[in-house]
Design a protein around this motif. Sequence first.
Motif, mmCIF file in Angstrom:
data_model
loop_
_atom_site.group_PDB
_atom_site.id
_atom_site.type_symbol
_atom_site.label_atom_id
_atom_site.label_comp_id
_atom_site.label_asym_id
_atom_site.label_seq_id
_atom_site.Cartn_x
_atom_site.Cartn_y
_atom_site.Cartn_z
ATOM 1 N N ALA A 176 0.814 -1.220 0.000
ATOM 2 C CA ALA A 176 0.000 0.000 0.000
ATOM 3 C C ALA A 176 0.843 1.264 0.000
ATOM 4 N N GLU A 177 2.157 1.114 0.138
ATOM 5 C CA GLU A 177 3.043 2.272 0.192
ATOM 6 C C GLU A 177 3.469 2.696 -1.214
ATOM 7 N N GLY A 178 3.767 3.971 -1.346
ATOM 8 C CA GLY A 178 4.186 4.485 -2.645
ATOM 9 C C GLY A 178 5.461 3.859 -3.154
ATOM 10 N N GLU A 179 6.353 3.434 -2.236
ATOM 11 C CA GLU A 179 7.614 2.829 -2.663
ATOM 12 C C GLU A 179 7.400 1.580 -3.507
ATOM 13 N N PHE A 180 6.369 0.811 -3.181
ATOM 14 C CA PHE A 180 6.121 -0.381 -3.999
ATOM 15 C C PHE A 180 5.773 0.009 -5.425
ATOM 16 N N HIS A 181 4.860 0.940 -5.581
ATOM 17 C CA HIS A 181 4.381 1.293 -6.915
ATOM 18 C C HIS A 181 5.472 1.996 -7.728
ATOM 19 N N GLU A 182 6.268 2.818 -7.067
ATOM 20 C CA GLU A 182 7.388 3.453 -7.767
ATOM 21 C C GLU A 182 8.403 2.413 -8.216
ATOM 22 N N THR A 183 8.704 1.469 -7.319
ATOM 23 C CA THR A 183 9.678 0.418 -7.642
ATOM 24 C C THR A 183 9.161 -0.473 -8.758
ATOM 25 N N ALA A 184 7.896 -0.880 -8.659
ATOM 26 C CA ALA A 184 7.322 -1.759 -9.687
ATOM 27 C C ALA A 184 7.326 -1.077 -11.052
ATOM 28 N N ASN A 185 6.984 0.186 -11.082
ATOM 29 C CA ASN A 185 6.946 0.913 -12.345
ATOM 30 C C ASN A 185 8.333 1.026 -12.967
ATOM 31 N N LEU A 186 9.327 1.444 -12.181
ATOM 32 C CA LEU A 186 10.678 1.604 -12.712
ATOM 33 C C LEU A 186 11.280 0.247 -13.085
ATOM 34 N N ALA A 187 11.006 -0.778 -12.272
ATOM 35 C CA ALA A 187 11.551 -2.103 -12.567
ATOM 36 C C ALA A 187 11.030 -2.619 -13.906
ATOM 37 N N ALA A 188 9.735 -2.400 -14.161
ATOM 38 C CA ALA A 188 9.165 -2.833 -15.433
ATOM 39 C C ALA A 188 9.644 -1.949 -16.590
ATOM 40 N N LEU A 189 9.744 -0.664 -16.327
ATOM 41 C CA LEU A 189 10.176 0.271 -17.360
ATOM 42 C C LEU A 189 11.610 -0.015 -17.799
ATOM 43 N N TRP A 190 12.474 -0.318 -16.825
ATOM 44 C CA TRP A 190 13.886 -0.549 -17.100
ATOM 45 C C TRP A 190 14.228 -2.027 -17.230
ATOM 46 N N GLN A 191 13.211 -2.892 -17.096
ATOM 47 C CA GLN A 191 13.415 -4.342 -17.205
ATOM 48 C C GLN A 191 14.520 -4.819 -16.256
ATOM 49 N N LEU A 192 14.354 -4.502 -15.004
ATOM 50 C CA LEU A 192 15.348 -4.861 -13.996
ATOM 51 C C LEU A 192 15.233 -6.329 -13.596
ATOM 52 N N PRO A 193 16.351 -6.968 -13.280
ATOM 53 C CA PRO A 193 16.338 -8.372 -12.831
ATOM 54 C C PRO A 193 15.905 -8.467 -11.374
ATOM 55 N N LEU A 194 14.635 -8.217 -11.129
ATOM 56 C CA LEU A 194 14.101 -8.094 -9.777
ATOM 57 C C LEU A 194 12.954 -9.076 -9.559
ATOM 58 N N LEU A 195 13.040 -9.836 -8.474
ATOM 59 C CA LEU A 195 11.964 -10.744 -8.074
ATOM 60 C C LEU A 195 11.296 -10.157 -6.838
ATOM 61 N N LEU A 196 10.080 -9.694 -6.997
ATOM 62 C CA LEU A 196 9.319 -9.091 -5.912
ATOM 63 C C LEU A 196 8.463 -10.162 -5.255
ATOM 64 N N VAL A 197 8.712 -10.439 -3.982
ATOM 65 C CA VAL A 197 7.983 -11.492 -3.262
ATOM 66 C C VAL A 197 7.158 -10.857 -2.157
ATOM 67 N N CYS A 198 5.856 -10.803 -2.367
ATOM 68 C CA CYS A 198 4.943 -10.239 -1.378
ATOM 69 C C CYS A 198 4.434 -11.359 -0.474
ATOM 70 N N GLU A 199 4.787 -11.282 0.796
ATOM 71 C CA GLU A 199 4.291 -12.245 1.784
ATOM 72 C C GLU A 199 2.958 -11.719 2.317
ATOM 73 N N ASN A 200 1.898 -12.130 1.680
ATOM 74 C CA ASN A 200 0.568 -11.657 2.029
ATOM 75 C C ASN A 200 0.022 -12.500 3.185
ATOM 76 N N ASN A 201 0.206 -11.993 4.413
ATOM 77 C CA ASN A 201 -0.306 -12.720 5.582
ATOM 78 C C ASN A 201 -1.624 -12.138 6.084
ATOM 79 N N LEU A 202 -2.255 -11.342 5.242
ATOM 80 C CA LEU A 202 -3.611 -10.822 5.446
ATOM 81 C C LEU A 202 -3.717 -9.655 6.411
ATOM 82 N N TYR A 203 -2.622 -9.319 7.090
ATOM 83 C CA TYR A 203 -2.691 -8.214 8.048
ATOM 84 C C TYR A 203 -1.454 -7.334 7.964
ATOM 85 N N ALA A 204 -1.673 -6.020 7.871
ATOM 86 C CA ALA A 204 -0.607 -5.039 8.006
ATOM 87 C C ALA A 204 -0.673 -4.563 9.452
ATOM 88 N N MET A 205 0.178 -5.117 10.287
ATOM 89 C CA MET A 205 0.051 -4.948 11.738
ATOM 90 C C MET A 205 -1.342 -5.435 12.137
#
Length: 352
Positions: A176-205
Amino acid sequence: MSTTTRRSTGAKHSGARRRTPAPPTGGRGPGRDHQLELLRQMLLIRRFEERCVEFYSSAKIRGFVHLYIGEEAVAVGVGQALRGDDAVVSTYREHGHALARGVPAGAVMAEMFGKATGCSHGRGGSMHLFDAGRRFYGGNAIVAGGLPLAAGLALADRMRGTERVTCCFFGDGAYAEGEFHETANLAALWQLPLLLVCENNLYAMGTSLAREHAQTNLAMRAASYGMPAWTVDGMDVLAVEATARKAADSVRAGGGPHFLEARTYRFRAHSMYDPDRYREKDEIARWKARDPLAGLEERMRAEGGLDDLASKRLEEDVSAEIDASVRAAEAAPYEPVSDLLRFVTSPSGGAP
């Protein structure tokens, strides 16, 4: 436990073709020795965390402590897809990531105790484990703070022309943070060798996924940035491994960033300070019934790859390793006061 992997293709599931194939959903599974190693790694993380509970309660470990109990299959499964020269960026719930990466239990335990022999020399504690030699670029106390760092590491590797992968772990709260969306956009734009692993445990705190995200299919949203995005059962270590291997191989081959949503659950509260009053006991019980350790053990027993004697030996081996780490941590010195200003930059830009 069955392997459940699904690939998101976009918000409307239009069925449009993509160049990257879907993750594996079947086929011959790994052999006994490999499954036994997966079980051992998960057991090491589980027992390590349980000992941390004891030491926190007795004030030998201080500060914030975020336990990885219940999520072990994610760190261990993804770790199998990574090479020694790949980079790993973690979150503040990183004990399991560090152990799965190969950081010795003794170095992690010493860091928990704040001792000089810890992987961060006792300066980081539970939330800031770091091991440059293993390219484990640490936990990060800032939610989503590791994502831009991971993009930078991946960009450096791309500019050098290496075949390294940078793997960044983060939670659904960080999504939900802006850093994720900025990173995802630039990573896709620049085709970075990045594996984003979201551990979705259903709760943010203490905030549930449904109260934070209007669209709770995180993989589908990630796909909108133009990267392959897959969802995997984060309680099944074999499913996680198979999907992470497929993603990491594609990233390494020049396929650009990939997103992996591991649907998992933490059995304990957000932190040792958390009274955990925001979840129903029935919900916790349902997820505990899908314990990743028990699931793999049951599968191995059904296939004849594990019996009572082998299980006992495994427990004894893990217990001996953790006991040794505790003894070493308790005997280790604290960093001397004379080192107080080491690694601290002065206002003038010089280092003491």
